[in-house]
Motif scaffolding. Sequence first.
Motif, PDB file in Angstrom:
ATOM      1  N   SER A  58     -20.842  -8.721  18.166  1.00  0.00           N
ATOM      2  CA  SER A  58     -19.805  -9.738  17.977  1.00  0.00           C
ATOM      3  C   SER A  58     -18.782  -9.239  16.955  1.00  0.00           C
ATOM      4  CB  SER A  58     -20.432 -11.043  17.482  1.00  0.00           C
ATOM      5  OG  SER A  58     -21.429 -11.497  18.377  1.00  0.00           O
ATOM      6  N   PHE A  59     -17.651  -9.893  16.901  1.00  0.00           N
ATOM      7  CA  PHE A  59     -16.672  -9.631  15.855  1.00  0.00           C
ATOM      8  C   PHE A  59     -17.122 -10.437  14.626  1.00  0.00           C
ATOM      9  CE2 PHE A  59     -14.027  -8.476  19.473  1.00  0.00           C
ATOM     10  CZ  PHE A  59     -13.301  -7.398  18.988  1.00  0.00           C
ATOM     11  N   ASP A  60     -17.824  -9.788  13.709  1.00  0.00           N
ATOM     12  CA  ASP A  60     -18.278 -10.535  12.548  1.00  0.00           C
ATOM     13  C   ASP A  60     -17.763  -9.955  11.237  1.00  0.00           C
ATOM     14  OD1 ASP A  60     -19.837  -8.280  12.703  1.00  0.00           O
ATOM     15  OD2 ASP A  60     -21.673  -9.347  13.219  1.00  0.00           O
ATOM     16  N   ASP A  61     -18.120  -8.712  10.919  1.00  0.00           N
ATOM     17  CA  ASP A  61     -17.693  -8.098   9.665  1.00  0.00           C
ATOM     18  C   ASP A  61     -16.343  -7.408   9.879  1.00  0.00           C
ATOM     19  OD1 ASP A  61     -17.382  -6.815   7.275  1.00  0.00           O
ATOM     20  OD2 ASP A  61     -19.436  -6.082   7.160  1.00  0.00           O
ATOM     21  N   TRP A  62     -15.277  -8.162   9.721  1.00  0.00           N
ATOM     22  CA  TRP A  62     -13.939  -7.668  10.041  1.00  0.00           C
ATOM     23  C   TRP A  62     -13.504  -6.519   9.136  1.00  0.00           C
ATOM     24  CZ3 TRP A  62     -10.734  -9.858  13.944  1.00  0.00           C
ATOM     25  CH2 TRP A  62     -11.330 -10.925  14.629  1.00  0.00           C
ATOM     26  N   VAL A  63     -13.893  -6.576   7.881  1.00  0.00           N
ATOM     27  CA  VAL A  63     -13.508  -5.513   6.949  1.00  0.00           C
ATOM     28  C   VAL A  63     -14.142  -4.192   7.366  1.00  0.00           C
ATOM     29  CG1 VAL A  63     -13.636  -4.690   4.566  1.00  0.00           C
ATOM     30  CG2 VAL A  63     -13.149  -7.097   5.034  1.00  0.00           C
ATOM     31  N   THR A  64     -15.429  -4.255   7.725  1.00  0.00           N
ATOM     32  CA  THR A  64     -16.121  -3.044   8.177  1.00  0.00           C
ATOM     33  C   THR A  64     -15.487  -2.497   9.449  1.00  0.00           C
ATOM     34  OG1 THR A  64     -18.219  -3.746   7.201  1.00  0.00           O
ATOM     35  CG2 THR A  64     -18.332  -2.098   8.945  1.00  0.00           C
ATOM     36  N   LEU A  65     -15.124  -3.400  10.361  1.00  0.00           N
ATOM     37  CA  LEU A  65     -14.481  -2.955  11.600  1.00  0.00           C
ATOM     38  C   LEU A  65     -13.158  -2.269  11.305  1.00  0.00           C
ATOM     39  CD1 LEU A  65     -15.120  -6.009  13.981  1.00  0.00           C
ATOM     40  CD2 LEU A  65     -16.385  -3.857  13.845  1.00  0.00           C
ATOM     41  N   LEU A  66     -12.406  -2.809  10.356  1.00  0.00           N
ATOM     42  CA  LEU A  66     -11.121  -2.204   9.987  1.00  0.00           C
ATOM     43  C   LEU A  66     -11.324  -0.824   9.377  1.00  0.00           C
ATOM     44  CD1 LEU A  66      -8.066  -2.291   9.592  1.00  0.00           C
ATOM     45  CD2 LEU A  66      -8.448  -3.562   7.467  1.00  0.00           C
ATOM     46  N   VAL A  67     -12.293  -0.716   8.479  1.00  0.00           N
ATOM     47  CA  VAL A  67     -12.580   0.575   7.841  1.00  0.00           C
ATOM     48  C   VAL A  67     -13.040   1.597   8.873  1.00  0.00           C
ATOM     49  CG1 VAL A  67     -14.081   1.783   6.207  1.00  0.00           C
ATOM     50  CG2 VAL A  67     -13.093  -0.434   5.592  1.00  0.00           C
ATOM     51  N   ASP A  68     -13.908   1.174   9.784  1.00  0.00           N
ATOM     52  CA  ASP A  68     -14.376   2.080  10.839  1.00  0.00           C
ATOM     53  C   ASP A  68     -13.223   2.498  11.745  1.00  0.00           C
ATOM     54  OD1 ASP A  68     -16.923   1.986   9.879  1.00  0.00           O
ATOM     55  OD2 ASP A  68     -17.670   0.565  11.368  1.00  0.00           O
ATOM     56  N   GLY A  69     -12.310   1.568  12.003  1.00  0.00           N
ATOM     57  CA  GLY A  69     -11.135   1.898  12.809  1.00  0.00           C
ATOM     58  C   GLY A  69     -10.260   2.933  12.133  1.00  0.00           C
ATOM     59  N   LEU A  70     -10.109   2.806  10.821  1.00  0.00           N
ATOM     60  CA  LEU A  70      -9.342   3.801  10.059  1.00  0.00           C
ATOM     61  C   LEU A  70     -10.011   5.169  10.127  1.00  0.00           C
ATOM     62  CD1 LEU A  70      -8.371   1.706   6.900  1.00  0.00           C
ATOM     63  CD2 LEU A  70      -6.774   2.747   8.526  1.00  0.00           C
ATOM     64  N   LYS A  71     -11.333   5.181  10.040  1.00  0.00           N
ATOM     65  CA  LYS A  71     -12.070   6.446  10.130  1.00  0.00           C
ATOM     66  C   LYS A  71     -11.891   7.072  11.519  1.00  0.00           C
ATOM     67  CE  LYS A  71     -15.719   5.236   6.816  1.00  0.00           C
ATOM     68  NZ  LYS A  71     -17.175   4.956   6.656  1.00  0.00           N
ATOM     69  N   ALA A  72     -11.945   6.225  12.553  1.00  0.00           N
ATOM     70  CA  ALA A  72     -11.765   6.730  13.918  1.00  0.00           C
ATOM     71  C   ALA A  72     -10.365   7.321  14.094  1.00  0.00           C
ATOM     72  CB  ALA A  72     -11.988   5.613  14.931  1.00  0.00           C
ATOM     73  N   PHE A  73      -9.365   6.645  13.506  1.00  0.00           N
ATOM     74  CA  PHE A  73      -7.993   7.165  13.567  1.00  0.00           C
ATOM     75  C   PHE A  73      -7.899   8.507  12.854  1.00  0.00           C
ATOM     76  CE2 PHE A  73      -3.925   7.701  11.389  1.00  0.00           C
ATOM     77  CZ  PHE A  73      -3.060   7.748  12.474  1.00  0.00           C
ATOM     78  N   LEU A  74      -8.543   8.621  11.696  1.00  0.00           N
ATOM     79  CA  LEU A  74      -8.513   9.871  10.942  1.00  0.00           C
ATOM     80  C   LEU A  74      -9.127  11.006  11.746  1.00  0.00           C
ATOM     81  CD1 LEU A  74      -7.959  11.423   8.335  1.00  0.00           C
ATOM     82  CD2 LEU A  74     -10.198  10.665   7.487  1.00  0.00           C
ATOM     83  N   VAL A  75     -10.243  10.724  12.409  1.00  0.00           N
ATOM     84  CA  VAL A  75     -10.891  11.743  13.247  1.00  0.00           C
ATOM     85  C   VAL A  75      -9.947  12.200  14.351  1.00  0.00           C
ATOM     86  CG1 VAL A  75     -12.749  12.146  14.914  1.00  0.00           C
ATOM     87  CG2 VAL A  75     -13.244  10.969  12.763  1.00  0.00           C
ATOM     88  N   ALA A  76      -9.323  11.249  15.036  1.00  0.00           N
ATOM     89  CA  ALA A  76      -8.401  11.593  16.122  1.00  0.00           C
ATOM     90  C   ALA A  76      -7.211  12.385  15.591  1.00  0.00           C
ATOM     91  CB  ALA A  76      -7.921  10.326  16.816  1.00  0.00           C
ATOM     92  N   PHE A  77      -6.717  12.005  14.415  1.00  0.00           N
ATOM     93  CA  PHE A  77      -5.564  12.693  13.822  1.00  0.00           C
ATOM     94  C   PHE A  77      -5.902  14.136  13.483  1.00  0.00           C
ATOM     95  CE2 PHE A  77      -3.120  14.045  10.096  1.00  0.00           C
ATOM     96  CZ  PHE A  77      -1.820  13.859  10.557  1.00  0.00           C
ATOM     97  N   VAL A  78      -7.040  14.344  12.831  1.00  0.00           N
ATOM     98  CA  VAL A  78      -7.428  15.698  12.416  1.00  0.00           C
ATOM     99  C   VAL A  78      -7.671  16.592  13.626  1.00  0.00           C
ATOM    100  CG1 VAL A  78      -9.193  17.064  11.239  1.00  0.00           C
ATOM    101  CG2 VAL A  78      -8.355  14.945  10.205  1.00  0.00           C
TER     102      VAL A  78
END
Length: 222
Positions: A58-78
């Motif tokens: 479920s969409f519960d821990d929104w902050v964690t989801l945002l942080v994980d999304g930032l990490k995923a973006f960083l991986v794709a960028f690198v």
Amino acid sequence: MIEDALEFPRNSDDWLTTVIIGAVLSLLSFLVIPGLIIQGYLLSVARDSAEGRDGAPSFDDWVTLLVDGLKAFLVAFVYGIVPAIVLTLFVSVLAGGAALSAAGGSTGIAAGFSLLTVLVVLVMLPIFLLVAYLTVVAQVRLAVTGSLGAAFEVGTVARIGFNADFFVAVLVAIVVGIALSIVGGLLTVILVGFLVLFYAQIVMYYLFGRGYADATAETTGV
């Protein structure tokens, strides 16, 4: 595998609410943050799939989801930055050469530069596809291990990516994703299509996680 993937989003009690939230965030993804939250959520889908859970999170821990999304973006960028720089440099030099040659009246040389530009793009295309594929592996590895560093263990990422189980899972995900996206695209005029499109993303990341689990079960040291 396909049947399990299609059922996975609906195996949660609040699955419809989850899909609606995801569809709304998709519509708002141009604001960046909603898009990052979606990416973080999809990583949690891949993780839960790899860990053998039956239903979508479920969409519960929104902050964690945002942080994980930032990490995923960083991986794709690198992963994407090096081939992007190489392509930009080659195309810039060759396009500049073509322009200077044309300005100097050397149309034959200009045509040669233009042809080389096309060839460089054609050569780089499969490289970009390979990088995109390995980026998926790296992001799923990030999701499963929870370690950003693990996503950049290129040798391990490549070993998993070239495993037949993961490759087949990605192919199935692409086929299913395209099929559902076509349906969703046709239904967007009545808004239901946006639900189908997000549903398709959940299904695809389920398959990514499933493929990762199967591949790492056969691979030691990951």
